[in-house]
Scaffold this motif. Sequence first.
Motif: not given
Length: 850
Positions: A249, A338, A345
């Motif tokens: 990330t 992820v 986001d």
Amino acid sequence: MSRYIASEIEPKWQNAWDEAEIFLAKRDPAKEKYYVLEMFPYPSGRIHMGHVRNYTMGDVVARYKASCGFSVLHPMGWDAFGMPAENAAMAIGGHPADWTYQNIADMRAQMKPLGLSIDWTREFATCDPEYYGQQQSMFIDFMGKGLVYRKEAVVNWDPVDMTVLANEQVIDGKGWRSDAPVERKSLTQWFFKISDHADELLTALDDLDNWPEKVRTMQANWIGKSRGLEFAFDMTAPVGDIKDIPVYTTRPDTLMGASFVGISADHPLAQALEGDNPALAAFTAECRSLGTSEADMEKAEKRGFDTGLKVRHPLNPDWELPVWVANFILMDYGTGAVFGCPAHDQRDLDFSRKYDLPVTNTFFALDDEAPVGNTALTPLKSEKVRWVEHFAGLTEATGEEAVAATIEFMEANELGKGVTKFRLRDWGLSRQRYWGCPIPVVHCQTCGVVPEKKENLPIELPKDVSFDLPGNPLDRHPTWRNCSCPKCGADALRETDTMDTFVDSSWYYARFTSPNSPTPTNAEDAAYWMNVDQYIGGIEHAILHLLYARFFARAMQICGHLPESAIEPFNALFTQGMVTHEIYQTLDGNGRKVYHLPEDVTDGKLADGTEVEIIPSAKMSKSKKNVVDPDDIITSFGADTARWFVMSDSPPERDVEWTAAGAEAASKHLGRVWRLADENRQSAEEAAADGSSDEALLRATHKAIEAITAGIDGFAFNTSVAQLYGFTNTVAKSKASTAARREALKIMAQLMSPMTPHLAEDMWQMLGGEGLVAQAPWPKADPALLVDDVVTLPIQVNGKRRSEITVPADMPKEEVEKLALADEAVIRILEGKAPKKVIVVPGRIVNVVA
């Protein structure tokens, strides 16, 4: 002949240039070289006005540099492999080679009348065995240096064309040519190791000062360097040998806002689960039908499948997160997994709202504590925010500061490590089609994958192939695949994949330096001609072609085919605008658009009186009937008119709209210039003039030299053309002697030669110039003649222009003021009163305040 007749004059001078061989590029150590190159065309069958503009730009530069004494290389070739030729063979019968070479012949025949200063002896097509044989030789060299490898990978598969597509060839989830829904498929592919050079390709952009900033930014974004954290979520229950899910990330600072862990449909965990879960298998199959383009994934509705699995949060083992398979996660970026932080986001937020997953802020804007609605809070990393109980002890900090602090915290507690990653993936070059460069390897049951011996190159494509069935004809050929292993001599099979056509265009610039060399390049020729000094082409090639060409230059240098100085192949890059034209359309009875040719429209109406909607400045398209054929323009007006128009109307980086009125105006102007030369050709009796007129014309001529040269040097061709318009008017109105006007017109011929070479040659000849103007040295401005002895100053009274005076350039302000106040118009306005103020701006203006 009393007028300029292009159809007679232009072929005459083209023949003269050919006979004199003045455009042959010669390696001359005594001369400084200049290499100008336009991106070579695909042989689709016809050139269009966009081609004319592109090649004219290059030609202006090439002719100008030759006149400046450079040894110039200005070549032409054809980017000739690819699916269109195969599709044509399938549609109309015949062979791709026949279609391709006929198109090359047709396009060459269209280009020759333009009078381009091209060294046609260096011409080649990438489908010539002599060219792709050298490409195969380099491929073998790349293998030897570890620059190419083979692996299984997930690719975009076109089920109609039955070939792999690059991400950029997938448009809205469909193949760019077949329009068929693209599938994700796992295939064994060949790859170039471009990712090993990602950091160098990125940092070197800073030194490409003569590239457009937009292009450098696009390449930098594509390479995509990022600093982030790599760590793992432990699974609460293993699945086979899978005990954790590694993630990468770039925003580890938001870890306390984690809501779920998402994995790609191609993740090993998803593949392990789908065998026993038909519903999951159906979902992952659907995901694979999206293609691998990030853009397509961004557009698609965010969908997921809850695996039922859980993972532990690394900062709190009691905190468990669900594991979802999500359709927006790519396997080939990061780890294929992820953690979703929906508050910060937008993609994660859309997903979480759809599946009712928690949304937890980890920070707020400094002046706001409102919870997230349907828009994620995603400030730039440089913006400062207020953190909510950040585990690294942050209160107010920027995102960049928070990322650095988080990485430091996670490394100190042995929970993860900071890593730098690149978005750039290795270049998959395998294509399952016939009309491409065969990959020069052999598959042997004993020796494995073996490169072909170089003495057996080129591995030529077989001529006797059939396109009656979809797929790669090389797979079906009865004999072509059969060969002997170059290593052990046993029976073996050739590779049937061919190379991506981007490979063909990634090194052609180097081959032009020595197109007949028995090796990919000749060391002396490459050392002399490289780099390309000026590269010209469309912005649509800003990323992949230019990036691949930059990689190839490095790979060729590693393998000894280019000098180290050519590691960046293009010193300067220019991206030109398009040539556009109006579209004329009506609607049929069903409301569908019907397009009409320009010649069918008069005063906005068809012959039957139907009103036509006119759409201005649209990209030329055959389907919309707004394409201007260069052949028609050359037949009607001549090549120089076409060249002059595309250089004159707007800055070359912008679009230019082609209009019939503009072409006619350009033609009339060139005719006027020719008549000026005709009227001032050598004669026994010459008109005399006073010396001041000759002096004024001489000064105007040298100012024109200075301005037009600066325009060409600065790639502002339209400003040079504007200066030439002005210079023409100056000569036409001049009272100078015939001899002075003739000398000015000879220099005008030299200055016009890069743009209108045929007209310039004719002027040069009729005015008594020696040899060819194309070989005459470029005129140089005399600095002394650029400084005016006198200047004309406008006089303003109360802000309105009332008169003007001509004074010596170095006259003191006090004297200028006296002359201005003595002017009749000023005296009349002042009516005997003294002015309140007089302001003299030297060389510019006199302002009188009454």
